[in-house]
Design a protein around this motif. Structure first.
Motif, mmCIF file in Angstrom:
data_model
loop_
_atom_site.group_PDB
_atom_site.id
_atom_site.type_symbol
_atom_site.label_atom_id
_atom_site.label_comp_id
_atom_site.label_asym_id
_atom_site.label_seq_id
_atom_site.Cartn_x
_atom_site.Cartn_y
_atom_site.Cartn_z
ATOM 1 N N MET A 42 55.628 64.747 23.053
ATOM 2 C CA MET A 42 54.422 63.921 23.024
ATOM 3 C C MET A 42 53.300 64.703 23.693
ATOM 4 S SD MET A 42 56.206 60.333 23.907
ATOM 5 C CE MET A 42 57.624 59.755 22.981
ATOM 6 N N GLY A 44 49.765 64.766 22.812
ATOM 7 C CA GLY A 44 48.493 64.066 22.993
ATOM 8 C C GLY A 44 48.672 62.823 23.840
ATOM 9 N N ASN A 45 47.809 62.658 24.818
ATOM 10 C CA ASN A 45 47.873 61.495 25.691
ATOM 11 C C ASN A 45 47.001 60.380 25.116
ATOM 12 O OD1 ASN A 45 47.380 60.606 29.056
ATOM 13 N ND2 ASN A 45 49.329 60.835 28.059
ATOM 14 N N GLY A 46 47.452 59.803 24.023
ATOM 15 C CA GLY A 46 46.669 58.744 23.381
ATOM 16 C C GLY A 46 47.109 58.602 21.933
ATOM 17 N N ASN A 47 46.482 57.690 21.199
ATOM 18 C CA ASN A 47 46.867 57.450 19.807
ATOM 19 C C ASN A 47 46.018 58.260 18.842
ATOM 20 O OD1 ASN A 47 46.577 54.301 21.067
ATOM 21 N ND2 ASN A 47 48.581 55.042 20.504
ATOM 22 N N PHE A 48 46.660 58.828 17.842
ATOM 23 C CA PHE A 48 45.990 59.369 16.656
ATOM 24 C C PHE A 48 44.792 60.271 16.966
ATOM 25 C CE2 PHE A 48 47.528 55.071 15.238
ATOM 26 C CZ PHE A 48 48.651 55.556 14.594
ATOM 27 N N ASN A 194 50.860 58.193 16.759
ATOM 28 C CA ASN A 194 50.606 57.194 17.804
ATOM 29 C C ASN A 194 51.238 57.560 19.137
ATOM 30 O OD1 ASN A 194 53.180 56.577 16.481
ATOM 31 N ND2 ASN A 194 53.238 54.906 17.954
ATOM 32 N N PHE A 195 52.290 58.381 19.135
ATOM 33 C CA PHE A 195 52.896 58.819 20.390
ATOM 34 C C PHE A 195 52.244 60.101 20.897
ATOM 35 C CE2 PHE A 195 56.591 56.410 18.765
ATOM 36 C CZ PHE A 195 56.807 55.605 19.856
ATOM 37 N N GLY A 196 51.249 60.638 20.164
ATOM 38 C CA GLY A 196 50.646 61.894 20.567
ATOM 39 C C GLY A 196 51.461 63.101 20.128
ATOM 40 N N TRP A 370 55.937 53.918 12.312
ATOM 41 C CA TRP A 370 55.106 53.880 13.510
ATOM 42 C C TRP A 370 53.624 53.903 13.165
ATOM 43 C CZ3 TRP A 370 56.661 52.042 17.823
ATOM 44 C CH2 TRP A 370 58.007 52.134 18.173
ATOM 45 N N GLN A 373 52.920 50.365 12.411
ATOM 46 C CA GLN A 373 52.927 49.497 13.597
ATOM 47 C C GLN A 373 51.662 49.681 14.423
ATOM 48 O OE1 GLN A 373 56.006 48.518 16.132
ATOM 49 N NE2 GLN A 373 57.648 49.051 14.762
ATOM 50 N N TYR A 374 51.130 50.896 14.457
ATOM 51 C CA TYR A 374 49.903 51.120 15.213
ATOM 52 C C TYR A 374 48.690 51.119 14.288
ATOM 53 C CZ TYR A 374 51.882 51.309 19.738
ATOM 54 O OH TYR A 374 52.474 50.912 20.913
ATOM 55 N N SER A 375 48.827 50.433 13.170
ATOM 56 C CA SER A 375 47.769 50.183 12.179
ATOM 57 C C SER A 375 46.885 51.396 11.903
ATOM 58 C CB SER A 375 46.937 48.951 12.528
ATOM 59 O OG SER A 375 46.570 48.942 13.869
ATOM 60 N N ASN A 379 42.746 51.800 10.881
ATOM 61 C CA ASN A 379 41.818 52.499 11.770
ATOM 62 C C ASN A 379 41.296 53.793 11.176
ATOM 63 O OD1 ASN A 379 42.499 50.466 13.446
ATOM 64 N ND2 ASN A 379 43.784 51.678 14.790
ATOM 65 N N THR B 322 45.117 48.619 18.236
ATOM 66 C CA THR B 322 45.137 50.039 18.578
ATOM 67 C C THR B 322 43.717 50.592 18.559
ATOM 68 O OG1 THR B 322 47.215 50.140 17.393
ATOM 69 C CG2 THR B 322 46.219 52.237 18.002
ATOM 70 N N GLN B 379 51.726 58.403 29.532
ATOM 71 C CA GLN B 379 51.891 58.405 28.078
ATOM 72 C C GLN B 379 52.023 56.975 27.550
ATOM 73 O OE1 GLN B 379 51.727 61.318 26.450
ATOM 74 N NE2 GLN B 379 51.752 60.253 24.500
ATOM 75 N N ALA B 382 48.534 55.491 27.713
ATOM 76 C CA ALA B 382 47.580 56.077 26.759
ATOM 77 C C ALA B 382 47.980 55.826 25.315
ATOM 78 C CB ALA B 382 47.457 57.570 27.007
ATOM 79 N N SER B 383 49.281 55.924 25.008
ATOM 80 C CA SER B 383 49.645 55.785 23.595
ATOM 81 C C SER B 383 50.232 54.417 23.266
ATOM 82 C CB SER B 383 50.572 56.910 23.154
ATOM 83 O OG SER B 383 51.832 56.780 23.746
#
Lengths: 416, 634
Positions: A42, A44-48, A194-196, A370, A373-375, A379, B322, B379, B382-383
């Protein structure tokens, strides 16, 4: 044999399918040799995070700059203010800033910004303005202030004991750095999920697992189907009835439902790649059985088979030397279809959360699951699901193309 | 010839598919926009059977749409609360799914039924609703007196009296509703002193002190007051049968709130304003709430609700979204949340992972602590939470939630040495190695007594942020050589597993801000009382026991000295961080709150100085927002 292969590769459809498949296959082999990072790390510290190259901000700030004679402040303004922003500024200035419409030139960003700084006040009463819009103007104001700042950005060091700041560097607006000088960077060609996690690396690793699942499932399904089909077709009578009874049972119940039920009862912890492949293989053999059986029935009363029988050859020998070679091409084609449907089944299973575990393997279906789930689809994070869709489509397209190509070569009725 | 017919057939097929797809799209939208249904039905004429069923359903939905539809500029639309057809309006029901009407939590939803007080998590205060003034305890804290607002009336025009309050409590106890079974442990009886004076008599222990005065106060903002006369009607029509009474749908309810049931079906639930609502009295709000209707369309899933919010069909959305900031930063939609920057909402809850301390391996503190240390919380925040939680750097782990009023009750400097940093894999490995818990058979998984440390981490399927958080816990396990697999069963299966201790690692949310917190949260984390319950919904699902913690937990409710309280809570936090029976994975808003200002505006914002909490304009003191709403185009 050589001739057959030559013939097969003369078929345009087969060739196209084969090339696509071969490219995917080669990528799966060579990509992991070049990019050695863990596909499930993982990062990236964030989504997408969007596709692109991410360079270390710290390194960029400390790097020796080059001075370029570029009018950076107006460029910054141009970049910061869109046409919508400018017209929104105009509206605010007229309505709440007390500026006459004739004094405003929306086309001149520089003048607009100056006018804005002279008149904007976030604390003034703004009747009729919704909160979202008020917040928008505050953000816009920050953006303009940042863009107009000519003092540069000051970098300071903090004294460990006193906490006092001492200026160590000023970054001027004419300072540029060559991105090639930055050693600390990371490129995500397809962004992160979504998990980076790096989508491209994950995608390749997922394709490998999907191909594995497809091959194993296809092999198992074809093996079972072939065995039962040969037996039923050649023996006839009671064995035939019994095998067809079982086959019909499995045909009537939708195999995907059986698939779901078995996967669910196996439980998460046991569902590795092998297990999922096995389950898919065990549920998708019936149609191979049926078609192999009918082919065998048409073969078993041919003269050469009868001759073999008269010669006293064993059943096994007759099946392997007199029947199997005649249906071999058909079996290969059936297996290609089984592989393709195995890959799709895995994707479907993982989509509803019944595939392998997320932290252990990447699969195409899990990636889709996933992303949904994180749409990601709502987005605009296309990189999280679109490459996956394309990959699934390419694999099954190439396999089906190969199948049709083979069909054209081997099926006399389809020959031009 | 054959080729040609094939081609012709394929063209025909494709056009047939296209037509039926178009018809399908048309009729699916007809539910919301009635005008398009006619044209859709006529297009669908291509395929006989599909057309007949489609037009029939379209006609049906057109009819209901006409009868039920409410003017957009008089209706406040919600999303993210109601997920199925409403089954009842009964506050005593054990299985009511009526989220818009019945929600007796720390901040109860007071649209239809009303509580005595409204809780405001922003400052931890209670404001009178049916009651007026503050509740008053007698000197030895055994009796609490509550004065009712003399203006309070039922929807049938009769006065809300102390008798109603008494009868409500008695009914809960008599029919053993979950409220009744819980509070009868702490409240001995409710007496009506006169028409507007209610006395709550606390249950006393053998020393003559209240068992738990906190739980008595806790009742006030949580439990709806029901009308005695109406309850008697319900009892009569169900022949006093407890089960039947608890299952009575109560569609003909008499309540005191500003809204009354209007429509409920498989498409939506709509509440209509009661224009005779007593709260117009100057002693209460002095006016009516602004929206004439409250509506919640029943969406298929989160994504459907999100689309509706983005299109302005939904005004207030209680969903986890999200990258919610993209809606205003990138898409420039008139959408906002409580805060403009992360964490965007008012975080009060702490979704927490519990270890089953009765399982081999997890009974070992070192293993528990190692897992908790290795988890990458940054993590998760953030995610998995998409940034909608403050970090553990900002609010270090303790009993307390991320509210300043609660943080004041713990001494964080005393806990400093016990904290661990996010994703401390090396520290966790060292801890395990030092304790001699190593991988001896070379399969990459550590063992205790020759048995692999292999666990299942579970939470309900489809709770996406929780699912993702547990995946990150599983990844942490992989990093330190402990096999953790995630397991996401259906919610009902999960509830069985969690409440009966049939799990390795499970996840549940702590109580948020309320009158009885942080005490009830400390109970949730540590109380040995919950450890041996056969069916445990209360907390400490892993069966952890600690006599020191229990002593502190028993002392706190009767403690009034703030300094002593702080000391006790700090000690409890120490126990929590040393023994790690459970560990919080993130902070989370009590309710997600995203509003679209296409139609309505003047929603509560963190900086507007009104002190109205972002409780979706419906819950506790959050309902005050309904009285201030304005139309955008006016």
């Amino acid at each position: 044999m050589k001739n057959t292969i030559k013939q097969v590769f003369h078929s345009g459809k087969f060739l196209v399918g084969f090339i696509i498949f071969f490219i995917i296959f080669l990528t799966c082999i060579f990509y992991p040799l070049i990019v050695r990072t863990d596909p499930l790390a993982m990062v990236g510290n964030g989504n997408f995070f969007a596709p692109g190259t991410y360079i270390s901000q710290e390194e960029a700030a400390t790097e020796e700059p080059y001075s370029l004679n570029v009018d950076a402040s107006s460029a910054k303004l141009q970049a910061a203010l869109s046409v919508d922003d400018l017209s929104a500024m105009q509206q605010w200035l007229i309505k709440y800033g007390g500026v006459k419409e004739s004094d405003i030139d929306v086309t001149d960003a520089q003048k607009m910004a100056e006018l804005w700084q002279a008149h904007y006040d976030s604390t003034v009463a703004q009747p009729g303005l919704i909160a979202a819009k008020k917040k928008y103007y505050v953000r816009l104001d920050k953006k303009i202030t940042a863009a107009l700042k000519d003092s540069g950005v000051i970098i300071a060091d903090k004294d460990a004991d006193t906490g006092a700041l001492t200026e160590s560097k000023t970054i001027k607006e004419t300072d540029f750095i060559n991105t090639g000088d930055i050693s600390n960077k990371r490129t995500f060609i397809l962004g992160t999920d979504n998990f980076g996690r790096d989508v491209l690396t994950e995608l390749i690793s997922a394709t490998v697992s999907s191909l594995k699942i497809g091959f194993i499932a296809g092999l198992i399904a074809t093996a079972i189907g072939l065995f039962l089909g040969l037996l039923a077709g050649y023996l006839g009578g009671f064995p035939d009835n019994l095998i067809m009874f079982i086959t019909n049972l499995f045909t009537v119940i939708p195999s995907f439902v059986i698939l779901i039920l078995i996967s669910y009862s196996v439980g998460n912890s046991a569902r590795g790649i092998m297990m999922v492949a096995l389950i898919i293989g065990l549920t998708s053999w019936p149609w191979t059985t049926r078609s192999v059986r009918s082919q065998v029935i048409s073969l078993r009363n041919r003269d050469h088979v009868n001759l073999s029988k008269l010669s006293g050859h064993s059943m096994m020998r007759i099946i392997f030397t007199d029947i199997l070679p005649y249906i071999a091409s058909y079996v290969v084609m059936a297996m290609i279809l089984q592989i393709s449907s195995g890959i799709l089944s895995e994707a479907q299973l993982s989509m509803i959360g019944l595939g392998p575990a997320t932290t252990k393997t990447a699969t195409l279906g899990l990636m889709m699951n996933w992303a949904m789930q994180y749409s990601a689809h709502l987005n605009g994070s296309w990189w999280a699901y679109f490459p996956v869709v394309i990959m699934i489509a390419l694999i099954s397209f190439s396999l089906n193309l190969m199948n049709t190509g083979l069909d054209q070569v081997f099926n006399p009725q389809l020959r031009d | 010839m054959k080729r040609r017919t094939e081609k012709l057939m394929s063209i025909l097929m494709i056009s047939a598919i296209t037509v039926s797809m178009m018809a399908g799209c048309g009729s699916s939208t007809s539910g919301t926009t009635a005008s398009s249904s006619d044209s859709a039905a006529s297009t669908a004429g291509a395929s006989e059977t599909a057309a007949s069923t489609d037009s029939a359903s379209a006609a049906a939905s057109t009819d209901t749409a006409d009868a039920d539809s409410t003017p957009r500029n008089e209706t406040l639309y919600f999303a993210g609360q109601q997920w199925g057809t409403v089954n009842d309006y009964n506050p005593m029901s054990a299985n009511s799914n009526n989220a818009m009407v019945i929600n007796q939590t720390d901040y109860a939803r007071v649209l239809v039924y009303e509580t005595l007080y409204m809780f405001n998590p922003l400052d931890g205060s209670m404001k009178g609703l049916l009651a007026t003034g503050d509740p008053e305890w007698n000197a030895d804290k055994t009796e609490m007196t509550v004065k009712l607002n003399p203006d309070a009336k039922w929807s049938d025009g009769t006065q809300v009296t102390a008798d109603d309050v008494k009868y409500t409590f008695d009914s809960h106890v008599k029919y053993q509703s979950s409220t009744g079974t819980d509070y009868s442990n702490y409240i001995d009886s409710v007496e009506a002193k006169d028409a507007t004076t209610v006395v709550f008599k606390a249950k006393l222990d053998d020393k003559g002190k209240a068992v738990n005065p906190l739980k008595v106060s806790d009742y006030l903002p949580k439990v709806y007051v029901m009308q005695k006369a109406y309850l008697q009607t319900v009892e009569k029509r169900n022949n006093n049968d407890a089960d039947k009474i608890k299952q009575d749908p109560m569609k003909d309810l008499v309540a005191s709130g500003p809204y009354k049931p209007y429509v409920d079906n498989d498409q939506k639930i709509v509440l209509q304003r009661d224009d005779n609502y007593w709260g117009q009295a100057s002693s209460m709000w002095g006016k009516l709430p602004v929206p004439k209707y409250i509506a919640h369309v029943i969406y298929k899933d989160n994504a459907a609700g999100q689309v509706a919010l983005q299109q302005g069909e939904v005004d207030v959305c209680q969903e986890f979204l999200t990258d919610v900031q993209d809606m205003w930063e990138k898409d420039n939609l008139p959408i906002s949340t409580w805060l403009d920057d992360a964490p965007y909402g008012l975080c009060t809850l702490m979704p927490t992972a519990f270890f089953n301390t009765k399982k081999a391996g997890l009974d070992n503190v070192t293993v528990r602590k190692a897992i908790a240390m290795a988890v990458d919380y940054d993590q998760i925040i953030a995610s998995a939470m998409s940034g909608q939680s403050p970090t553990f750097d900002k609010y270090p782990r303790s009993i307390m939630g991320p509210l300043d009023s609660e943080q004041a009750l713990v001494d964080q400097s005393a806990l400093k040495d016990l904290q661990w940093k996010s994703g401390d894999v090396e520290g966790a490995k060292k801890l395990l190695d030092d304790a001699g818990i190593k991988d001896t058979d070379g399969d990459g998984i550590r063992e205790i007594d020759g048995k692999n440390l292999s666990y299942k981490a579970e939470c309900p399927n489809g709770w996406s942020d929780w699912n993702a958080a547990l995946e990150i816990v599983a990844a942490a396990g992989k990093n330190i050589g402990i096999d953790i697999t995630t397991y996401f069963p259906e919610a009902s299966t999960y509830y069985d597993d969690m409440t009966t201790g049939n799990f390795d690692i499970c996840m549940w949310s702590s109580p948020g801000a309320s009158v009885s917190n942080p005490w009830s949260r400390a109970m949730f984390f540590l109380s040995s009382k919950y450890a041996d319950l056969k069916v445990n919904w209360s907390g400490n699902f892993g069966g952890y026991k600690n006599a020191d913690a229990e002593k502190l937990l028993e002392a706190i409710p009767n403690e009034t000295d703030q300094a002593k309280l702080k000391e006790d809570y700090t000690d409890l936090s120490k126990i929590l961080l040393t023994d790690v029976p459970c560990f919080a994975l993130m902070y989370r808003p009590g309710e997600f709150y995203t509003v679209n200002e296409s139609v309505w505006t003047n929603y509560p914002q963190s900086d507007d100085g009104r002190n109205i909490p972002p409780m979706d304009c419906t819950d506790g003191y959050g309902i005050a927002a309904l009285y201030d709403l304005q139309l955008v185009n006016q």
